[in-house]
Write a protein that holds these residues in place. Sequence first.
Motif, short mmCIF file in Angstrom:
data_model
loop_
_atom_site.label_atom_id
_atom_site.label_comp_id
_atom_site.label_asym_id
_atom_site.label_seq_id
_atom_site.Cartn_x
_atom_site.Cartn_y
_atom_site.Cartn_z
N ARG A 3 0.82 -1.21 0.00
CA ARG A 3 0.00 0.00 0.00
C ARG A 3 0.85 1.26 0.00
N SER A 4 2.18 1.12 -0.08
CA SER A 4 3.07 2.27 -0.14
C SER A 4 3.45 2.58 -1.58
N PRO A 5 3.00 3.69 -2.15
CA PRO A 5 3.38 4.03 -3.52
C PRO A 5 4.89 4.16 -3.70
N GLY A 6 5.58 4.67 -2.67
CA GLY A 6 7.02 4.80 -2.76
C GLY A 6 7.71 3.46 -2.91
N MET A 7 7.27 2.48 -2.14
CA MET A 7 7.82 1.14 -2.26
C MET A 7 7.49 0.51 -3.61
N LEU A 8 6.25 0.71 -4.04
CA LEU A 8 5.81 0.08 -5.29
C LEU A 8 6.54 0.65 -6.51
N ARG A 9 6.93 1.91 -6.46
CA ARG A 9 7.69 2.45 -7.59
C ARG A 9 9.00 1.69 -7.78
N LEU A 10 9.63 1.31 -6.69
CA LEU A 10 10.85 0.52 -6.79
C LEU A 10 10.54 -0.93 -7.17
N ALA A 11 9.47 -1.48 -6.59
CA ALA A 11 9.10 -2.86 -6.91
C ALA A 11 8.75 -3.02 -8.38
#
Length: 243
Positions: free
Chosen positions: A65-73
Amino acid sequence: MLDYDAEARDYDASRGGEPRARVAAAAVERLLPVGARVVLDVACGTGIVTARLLRPGRTVLGADRSPGMLRLAARRLPGAVLCADAAQLPLRAGTVDAVLLVWLLHLLPDAAPVLAEARRVLRPGGVLVTTADKNDAYFTESSDLAEATAALRRRHAPRVPDAADLLTAQATALGLRPVGETSFPGLGQGRSPRAWREAAERGRLPWCREPAELAAAVRALAALPDQDAPRPDPRYRLLAFRG
């Protein structure tokens, strides 16, 4: 709880990087069902572990649910990341061969809704893999630090949502049965007595929140030799349950 969007850029480097990701993925792989074709990693973070589970013929999805994490994922799992809450996954029931809940349940007030949602999306015979007893991981290996804090931790450690016995009872109630267990080291994550003492003084240790407990913990930690020498790496416990 951490601001994971703000932490995203430095998250991997601060938590063991590729070496820890490698051993974590290998441990998860040991518990996955043979021939698993669809694997969902819930709270996948940067995808550093998730991407290591890719195999020919296997679809690996990462949800966070973290957009910041998902950008890297998304760089590691192109087209295979989902922005979603762990208790409300945008997947049909019975469509996933394995659900991973690694380094997640200890952060929640109650693991039950997330376990129930994982159970919903699992196919018959699918496997749920989760970390358990995360906060005890630093003390499973013998050390002077573990010995010095043992009595305090026994007396004052709170009941945690990822306690192995609690997770097993909740999973069993959902029709999931235990089918395996393994562990892996948090490479490079061992902490020194000074680091633990500073964490205690900042109120970050659940087993020494009261003034008397805090004072006792600080004294015990300050008395240890080699104040800046890291003690053994934590060893994380993984449990597997089959539907």
